[in-house]
Design a protein around this motif. Structure first.
Motif, PDB file in Angstrom:
ATOM      1  N   VAL B   8       0.866  -1.170   0.000  1.00  0.00           N
ATOM      2  CA  VAL B   8       0.000   0.000   0.000  1.00  0.00           C
ATOM      3  C   VAL B   8       0.905   1.222   0.000  1.00  0.00           C
ATOM      4  O   VAL B   8       1.659   1.444   0.933  1.00  0.00           O
ATOM      5  N   ALA B   9       0.841   2.003  -1.066  1.00  0.00           N
ATOM      6  CA  ALA B   9       1.681   3.175  -1.140  1.00  0.00           C
ATOM      7  C   ALA B   9       1.201   4.212  -0.132  1.00  0.00           C
ATOM      8  O   ALA B   9       0.035   4.221   0.258  1.00  0.00           O
ATOM      9  N   SER B  10       2.126   5.084   0.297  1.00  0.00           N
ATOM     10  CA  SER B  10       1.727   6.121   1.235  1.00  0.00           C
ATOM     11  C   SER B  10       0.792   7.106   0.535  1.00  0.00           C
ATOM     12  O   SER B  10       0.878   7.324  -0.670  1.00  0.00           O
ATOM     13  N   HIS B  11      -0.116   7.700   1.329  1.00  0.00           N
ATOM     14  CA  HIS B  11      -1.091   8.619   0.736  1.00  0.00           C
ATOM     15  C   HIS B  11      -0.485   9.990   0.504  1.00  0.00           C
ATOM     16  O   HIS B  11       0.332  10.449   1.281  1.00  0.00           O
ATOM     17  N   THR B  12      -0.935  10.657  -0.555  1.00  0.00           N
ATOM     18  CA  THR B  12      -0.401  11.982  -0.834  1.00  0.00           C
ATOM     19  C   THR B  12      -1.476  13.060  -0.754  1.00  0.00           C
ATOM     20  O   THR B  12      -1.157  14.238  -0.667  1.00  0.00           O
ATOM     21  N   GLY B  13      -2.733  12.659  -0.753  1.00  0.00           N
ATOM     22  CA  GLY B  13      -3.817  13.641  -0.772  1.00  0.00           C
ATOM     23  C   GLY B  13      -3.670  14.549  -1.973  1.00  0.00           C
ATOM     24  O   GLY B  13      -3.216  14.120  -3.039  1.00  0.00           O
ATOM     25  N   ASN B  14      -4.023  15.840  -1.792  1.00  0.00           N
ATOM     26  CA  ASN B  14      -3.874  16.775  -2.910  1.00  0.00           C
ATOM     27  C   ASN B  14      -2.694  17.699  -2.729  1.00  0.00           C
ATOM     28  O   ASN B  14      -2.558  18.694  -3.419  1.00  0.00           O
ATOM     29  N   ASN B  15      -1.860  17.330  -1.732  1.00  0.00           N
ATOM     30  CA  ASN B  15      -0.746  18.198  -1.411  1.00  0.00           C
ATOM     31  C   ASN B  15       0.307  18.173  -2.528  1.00  0.00           C
ATOM     32  O   ASN B  15       0.835  17.120  -2.868  1.00  0.00           O
ATOM     33  N   TYR B 101       1.162   8.115  17.178  1.00  0.00           N
ATOM     34  CA  TYR B 101       1.485   9.307  16.401  1.00  0.00           C
ATOM     35  C   TYR B 101       2.848   9.848  16.816  1.00  0.00           C
ATOM     36  O   TYR B 101       3.712  10.117  15.981  1.00  0.00           O
ATOM     37  N   VAL B 102       3.052   9.936  18.141  1.00  0.00           N
ATOM     38  CA  VAL B 102       4.326  10.459  18.645  1.00  0.00           C
ATOM     39  C   VAL B 102       5.464   9.530  18.216  1.00  0.00           C
ATOM     40  O   VAL B 102       6.537   9.980  17.785  1.00  0.00           O
ATOM     41  N   MET B 103       5.206   8.218  18.308  1.00  0.00           N
ATOM     42  CA  MET B 103       6.224   7.233  17.945  1.00  0.00           C
ATOM     43  C   MET B 103       6.591   7.374  16.463  1.00  0.00           C
ATOM     44  O   MET B 103       7.763   7.274  16.098  1.00  0.00           O
ATOM     45  N   ALA B 168       3.285  14.122   5.694  1.00  0.00           N
ATOM     46  CA  ALA B 168       1.962  13.518   5.529  1.00  0.00           C
ATOM     47  C   ALA B 168       1.381  13.105   6.877  1.00  0.00           C
ATOM     48  O   ALA B 168       0.180  13.253   7.125  1.00  0.00           O
ATOM     49  N   VAL B 169       2.238  12.608   7.774  1.00  0.00           N
ATOM     50  CA  VAL B 169       1.739  12.212   9.099  1.00  0.00           C
ATOM     51  C   VAL B 169       1.325  13.454   9.888  1.00  0.00           C
ATOM     52  O   VAL B 169       0.260  13.487  10.510  1.00  0.00           O
TER      53      VAL B 169
END
Lengths: 438, 182
Positions: B8-15, B101-103, B168-169
């Motif tokens: 599963v590729a990482s998401h990029t959204g519309n950024n 999230y912090v990790m 992205a995160v």
């Protein structure tokens, strides 16, 4: 700090870093860089790119991407299913032919690809639904494929054996041969257990024989023979003194790609790209771990940790078999959490001097180590194969897959025990084909 | 579980930044795959010359090794984008959303620092080879700055992809470690 204490600190830090979720290769680089910076100064970091590049500068490593392409081009076709169907049609008179065919297909497929999850997926896609349809217990159906799939890293060609050969400077040809008889031994143990548990579960009619016409038996052969031809060709090239493993692998990769394109009509560029993408992904991942592990072992020896551990074990007056037992427990635990390639790369440089000092054969040890890694592939929490099966048959619960796989873990432990009692199981074939090791 | 997550590729959204980096990594992936395929082809050609034509080969072995190295280093960003670098995600899986999230921020930052160090010294190493015109000590005598250039190029693209993953995160476009919420 004396090197042994330092070694303990390095071990703890490595575990902490790897468990944080950072990728294995970068984790190894981070630990190595940290310790080199603290104990050898900033200047030692200048060497990092050279060591990383140097680790990859090895013709033998080339066999890894090649064997991966070979495996994934076959895995992308219906070849696994064909193999399994052919065996089933021909073994129809054997009691429990279906589960035997599945395990046999796993072993044959393992001889074409060096990867366990690939073997598991290729045979399981067809095999598991078929076994369940005919009423085999879910646990046997899932467990036999999960276990049969692990043969991928034992039966040659095996990517993990190549990695071991490179990490320990042992002959890859010998290592491959050493895996053959133990591989067959494991298949037989797996088959025996599957038949026994099916018989015990009361489904005795499943063990009854079915029948296929001769026409059905022969019409499937043209689809399977090319692969058998490749297996024989690869073995001949490697042991007939024709070519090195890397060269053989390149020809194997090319032939498998051609067969996939010609027989299985893998013409569509999109499908071809999937094969190449998956191969690239896997080989980049493995080669980067190899490079990073090279930096890691440079750090260990630069800080005298490797040498001190070997010396320390040398001074311990323990029975070699107690030592071997401890090594096995260590490998098992490491295999529960880490992929086989990473375990081999991190453990081999430290364990090999210990093993050879204690009088064990490094080729024999490679087989024991590999079976340990196979156990890790079907044990929680990592157990890659369990998740592959879970992906193929989502309605079988992980718990059923796990309990179905457990008896096969027993078979593997038995195989390790047999190998300890009869080391010749691993060492006889390489000695017979290639002459005694010096 | 550890191991490769299922491609599963990482998401990029519309950024736009994330999309440009994703495109760069994908192109790097194509190059990497092409280099492996050329390595297969050259090895087969070498075997043909040596065993069928009984000729001698000069450049092939070296070229094939450098192709495999370049394929590995230049493939790094693409494999990162596909989340193909294996990790042990046992602890991240068992953490709550906040801690996870912090990790993720922590491990990505650590990775970025590491890759930046490799880029810095990798560039230095390449530059030295270029400035001093190092050549390999074989008959072919290839100028070493060519194969060494895979170090700065690969790590630079890898660094970009890691920074994109961190972005992205932080922007909540992608999940920490790519894990679905439990």
């Amino acid at each position: 700090m004396d090197p042994l204490t330092l070694g303990m600190v390095v071990a703890i830090c490595t575990i902490l870093v790897l468990f944080s979720g950072v990728s294995v290769a970068l984790g190894l680089l981070i630990v190595s860089t940290g310790f080199l910076m603290i104990f050898d100064g900033m200047r030692s970091l200048e060497l990092l790119p050279e060591i990383l590049f140097g680790k990859l500068d090895n013709f033998a490593l080339l066999s890894i991407p090649m064997f991966i392409i070979m495996g994934s081009s076959i895995a992308s076709t219906r070849a696994g299913a064909d193999l399994y169907e052919a065996l089933e049609r021909w073994l129809t008179r054997v009691p429990g032919g279906l589960v035997i065919s599945n395990l046999g297909a796993c072993a044959l497929f393992a001889a074409m690809s060096g990867s366990s999850p690939a073997t598991c997926a290729a045979i399981g896609k067809m095999g598991i639904p078929e076994m369940r349809k005919r009423g085999y217990p879910d646990g046997v159906a899932a467990g036999s494929i999960a276990a049969g799939g692990t043969l991928g890293i034992l039966i040659p060609p095996s990517v993990t054996m190549i990695v071991y050969g490179i990490a320990t400077e042992t002959s890859i040809g010998r290592l491959f041969l050493a895996g053959v008889i133990p591989g067959l031994l494991l298949v037989s143990l797996f088959m025996a257990w599957s038949l026994y548990s099916t018989w015990k579960s009361g489904n005795r009619e499943l063990l009854a024989t079915g029948s296929y016409t001769w026409k059905e038996k022969f019409e499937i052969l043209p689809r399977v023979l090319p692969f058998l031809f490749i297996i024989v060709g690869v073995l001949y090239a490697m042991y007939g003194g024709v070519a090195t493993p890397s060269e053989t692998a390149a020809v194997g990769a090319l032939l498998c790609l051609i067969i996939a394109m010609v027989i299985y009509k893998l013409w569509n560029p999109k499908d071809l790209w999937v094969v190449l993408r998956d191969s690239t992904k896997e080989s980049v991942m493995i080669l980067f771990i190899i490079a990073a592990a090279g930096v890691f072992s440079y750090m260990l020896s630069s800080l005298y940790i490797t040498q001190s551990i070997a010396n320390w074990i040398g001074t311990l007056d323990v029975n070699p078999w107690v030592l071997m037992g401890a090594v096995n427990v260590f490998l098992l635990i490491a295999g529960f959490f880490l992929p086989p390639v990473a375990v081999i790369l991190m453990a081999a440089p430290i364990l090999l001097p210990i093993i050879t000092t204690a009088g064990f054969d490094p080729i024999w040890f490679a087989v024991v180590l590999t079976i340990n890694m196979e156990i890790g592939l079907i044990s929680p929490p990592v157990g890659l194969n369990l998740y592959v099966i879970n992906g193929i048959a989502p309605d079988i619960s992980l718990k059923t897959i796990l309990t179905g796989s457990l008896p096969f873990v027993g078979c593997m432990v038995l195989a390790i025990f047999l190998l300890c009692v009869f080391p010749g199981l691993a060492t006889w074939l390489p000695d017979a084909v290639m002459g005694k090791a010096l | 579980m550890a191991g490769q997550s299922s491609a599963v590729a990482s998401h990029t959204g519309n950024n736009p930044f994330l999309r440009i980096v994703a495109a760069l990594s994908t192109v790097a992936g194509w190059f990497s795959a092409a280099m492996i395929v050329s390595a297969v082809a050259i090895t087969c050609q070498m075997i043909f010359i040596r065993f069928v034509l009984n000729g001698s080969t000069i450049w092939q072995t070296e070229a094939v090794i450098y192709l495999a190295i370049a394929s590995t280093l230049i493939g790094l960003p693409y494999v990162q984008r596909l989340r193909g670098h294996v990790n042990v995600d046992l602890i991240p899986i068992s953490l709550g959303p906040k801690a996870r999230y912090v990790m993720a921020l922590f491990t990505l930052s650590l990775s970025i620092i590491m890759v930046a160090i490799m880029l810095w010294y990798g560039y230095d190493f390449w530059h030295l080879a270029w400035e001093r015109n190092w050549k390999s000590d074989t008959v072919w005598g290839v100028r070493l700055w060519i194969p060494y250039s895979a170090l700065p190029i690969g790590f630079a693209l890898f660094l970009l992809q890691l920074i994109a993953d961190l972005t992205a995160v932080i922007l909540k476009i992608d999940k920490p470690f790519g894990l679905e919420d439990a």
